[in-house]
Design an enzyme around this catalytic site. Structure first.
Site, PDB file in Angstrom:
ATOM      1  NE  ARG A 145       3.576  -3.391   4.436  1.00 37.05           N
ATOM      2  CZ  ARG A 145       3.171  -3.028   3.223  1.00 37.05           C
ATOM      3  NH1 ARG A 145       2.169  -3.620   2.621  1.00 37.05           N
ATOM      4  NH2 ARG A 145       3.760  -2.019   2.594  1.00 37.05           N
ATOM      5  CB  THR A 166      -3.951  -3.254  -2.090  1.00 34.72           C
ATOM      6  OG1 THR A 166      -2.554  -3.025  -2.253  1.00 34.72           O
ATOM      7  CG2 THR A 166      -4.281  -3.470  -0.644  1.00 34.72           C
ATOM      8  CB  THR A 183      -1.414  -5.535  -0.505  1.00 41.73           C
ATOM      9  OG1 THR A 183      -0.869  -5.067  -1.724  1.00 41.73           O
ATOM     10  CG2 THR A 183      -0.335  -5.506   0.563  1.00 41.73           C
ATOM     11  CG  ASN A 195       3.444  -3.158  -3.748  1.00 34.52           C
ATOM     12  OD1 ASN A 195       2.638  -2.259  -3.517  1.00 34.52           O
ATOM     13  ND2 ASN A 195       4.697  -2.912  -4.054  1.00 34.52           N
ATOM     14  CB  SER A 221      -0.703   3.796   1.662  1.00 30.71           C
ATOM     15  OG  SER A 221       0.524   4.338   1.322  1.00 30.71           O
ATOM     16  N   GLY A 249      -2.522   1.681  -3.236  1.00 28.52           N
ATOM     17  CA  GLY A 249      -1.215   2.236  -2.878  1.00 28.52           C
ATOM     18  C   GLY A 249      -1.362   3.518  -2.080  1.00 28.52           C
TER      19      GLY A 249
HETATM   20  N1  GLY Z   1       1.364  -2.121  -1.162  1.00 24.00           N
HETATM   21  C1  GLY Z   1       0.516  -1.059  -0.917  1.00 24.00           C
HETATM   22  C2  GLY Z   1       0.532  -0.609   0.497  1.00 24.00           C
HETATM   23  O1  GLY Z   1       0.802  -1.393   1.381  1.00 24.00           O
HETATM   24  O2  GLY Z   1       0.317   0.532   0.751  1.00 24.00           O
END
Ligand code: GLY
Length: 579
Positions: free
Chosen positions: A119, A391, A409, A411, A463, A484
């Protein structure tokens, strides 16, 4: 299912078209020469297929075909995952990426689970109120557009960590992506639409022109060539992590930062490293479900929702009826309330994971549920814990039974709409996944508090829910989706479709979806959602809102006779491949 063919409208040979690039950058075409059955200028989208040995389902036909070819060449699911991720960074610029981050969840044939968190991370100069003006209100677009919106990208470091489980040299796994970038590939109608819709944003937010903007509008059948991205991938191929986090690529990123006030430094890039996370595991009706732990909320939400409804015989209520949807929504309401309060990066916030998924806690959470009666998000808040949309997802199962699920992702679709000049890739706008201010919704309408506030070095709450399922301790299913905050709900609905309503993987993926996230207190329904059910839900007191599609779920399942059934979502160009 009708096959769709994507093919070049150009009469001239693409090799001629790319010849100057080939000589100046000295690229070969080794991969596609060796795999003449994969033609980037004419290919088909396959939505559902059964394969003898191994399969991939991803957002793009070419990426799936590359993954399948790598496995046919002797690679395992990890080799394929690396090749697919790098290829998606080229052929699916809206979300496939090297400028973003993601999570890999894998199960090796020996039962070992691997949860890799790559991440994005808040830069060292980030601070809690960085997106608020002098009155304490969020600046419009500051966390979503331009360099300021980006977290430190993790995807390249993630791929290099995954390589520890692979068999084929990294250079070979990156090669197909380099060739796709250098020699181009033919785009589909939806890709052309996406690039055209974002043209002005790209120009406004980037310091220079890029491969994504040209004078004329993009059309289906046009060829997208990305020479700068090819060079960036070549640097990674030659130097590994240093090809991205140091040297010219790092310099290009930092230079792009200065164009629109971004704060990522050379030091931030050099320091980034992925982290291993212990996956969330739980049982649901003979199935063992494994999903991703914080900093994603995905696995906890999935565990909570499935365990909350487990005591009810949902199969008797029938699929997408008011009774089954209302039960599932009341579980969504409770789980998402907990998300807003209790979930964040576990290295900065003590996430009460054990309690949140415990039988005792979940029994109390559902104690006030009354079948057929709408709950209220004013009354249902996060539980008291007493203890210290764009994503992309892909699923792979190889011939040995290794399962890999990756959700990755930028985002938003095309991230922060900023193309790094000289390096040719799009940066994420993942900083918006932090809670900018307690109670203020982000782009998904999700709210949060201190658990997910911005701090230097912290990872924003996600998420994403790359998910694996085993049956009798044997590999069975890998599944996931973009979207998302709708992600955990989509996976939840997909799994309930397969497990309780006995649907095929493909049917469960394609069924109309619904989404409730505590606040706002309404149910979002896909356009095709049955009208009768909507009417009945309204009669129960629910507020419903119709909206377009959410997500693109891709999965691979092992059949009772050991074959690989791969299914790609009808909602996009998603496509499967295997052998
Ligand atoms: N950017 C979407 C997520 O990570 O949930």
């Amino acid at each position: 299912m009708k096959k769709r063919t994507i093919k070049s409208k150009l009469a001239i040979s693409i090799t001629l078209f790319a010849l100057p690039l080939m000589t100046t950058l000295s690229f070969g075409q080794d991969f596609f020469k060796a795999h003449t059955n994969i033609n980037p200028y004419q290919y088909e989208i396959a939505k559902e297929k059964t394969f003898e040995h191994a399969a991939v389902s991803s957002a793009h036909a070419l990426a799936s075909m590359v993954g399948a070819a790598i496995m046919q060449d002797g690679g395992n699911a990890f080799d394929a995952a690396i090749a697919v991720q790098f290829s998606l960074a080229v052929v699916f610029p809206a979300a496939g990426n090297i400028g973003g981050g993601g999570f890999m969840l894998a199960r090796k044939t020996n039962g070992e689970l691997i949860g890799l968190d790559y991440r994005e991370e808040a830069p060292a100069k980030a601070s809690r109120d960085m997106y608020l003006d002098e009155n304490g209100n969020p600046y419009p677009n500051k966390s979503t557009r331009g360099a300021m919106a980006s977290g430190i990208p993790g995807s390249v470091a993630g791929m290099l960590s995954i390589h520890a489980y692979a068999k084929i040299p990294l250079a070979k796994l990156i090669e197909p992506a380099i060739e796709l970038a250098a020699f181009g590939f033919v785009i589909s109608e939806s890709e052309a639409k996406g690039l055209n819709a974002n043209r002005n944003n790209f120009i406004k937010n980037s310091s220079s022109e890029s491969a994504f903007t040209k004078k004329e509008i993009w059309k289906a059948g046009d060829t997208l060539i990305q020479p700068e991205l090819a060079l960036t991938l070549k640097r990674i191929q030659e130097k590994g992590a240093a090809g991205f986090y140091e040297g010219p690529t790092a310099d290009y990123i930092v230079k792009e930062m200065s164009h629109s006030g971004g704060i990522i430094t050379l030091e931030d890039l050099k320091k980034y490293s992925p982290k291993f996370r212990k996956p969330i595991e739980f049982d649901y009706k003979d199935h063992h479900i494994i999903s991703f732990a914080p900093p994603s909320s995905g696995g906890i939400l999935l565990a909570q929702m499935m365990k909350l409804i487990a005591p009810f015989d949902i199969s008797k209520m029938e699929h997408n009826t008011a009774a089954s949807v209302s039960l599932m929504v009341e579980a969504q309401r409770r789980a998402y309330a907990d998300r807003a309060e209790h979930m964040g990066d576990p290295d900065f916030w003590k996430v009460p994971t054990k309690t949140l998924v415990s039988d005792h806690y979940l029994k109390q959470r559902m104690a006030d549920y009354q079948p057929g009666i709408k709950g209220s998000s004013k009354i249902t808040n996060a539980g008291q814990i007493h203890e210290s949309e764009q994503t992309t997802h892909f699923s792979i199962i190889d011939k040995e039974g290794n399962m890999v699920a990756i959700t990755t992702t930028l985002n938003d679709s095309y991230g922060n709409k900023t193309i790094v000049a000289g390096a040719g890739f799009i940066l994420n706008n993942e900083m918006d996944d932090f809670s900018l201010k307690a109670g203020v919704p982000n782009m998904y309408g999700a709210i949060g508090g201190i658990a997910n506030s911005i701090q230097a070095g912290k990872r924003m709450l996600s998420s994403m829910a790359p998910t694996l399922v085993t049956l009798n301790n044997k590999p069975y299913l890998t599944i996931g989706t973009p979207g998302g905050t709708t992600i955990p709900n989509q996976v939840y609905e997909g799994l309930i479709g397969i497990i309780d309503f006995k649907m095929s993987l493909k049917q469960s993926i394609d069924e109309p979806r619904f989404h409730h996230q505590w606040i706002p207190d309404n149910i979002m329904l896909e356009t095709e959602f049955p009208e009768e059910t909507e009417k009945a839900l309204k009669a129960m007191g629910y507020n419903t809102l119709k909206r377009g599609h959410f997500g693109r779920m891709d999965g691979v399942q092992i059949s009772s006779n050991g074959k690989r059934i791969a299914a790609g979502d009808k909602r996009g160009d998603d496509s499967v491949a295997g052998y």
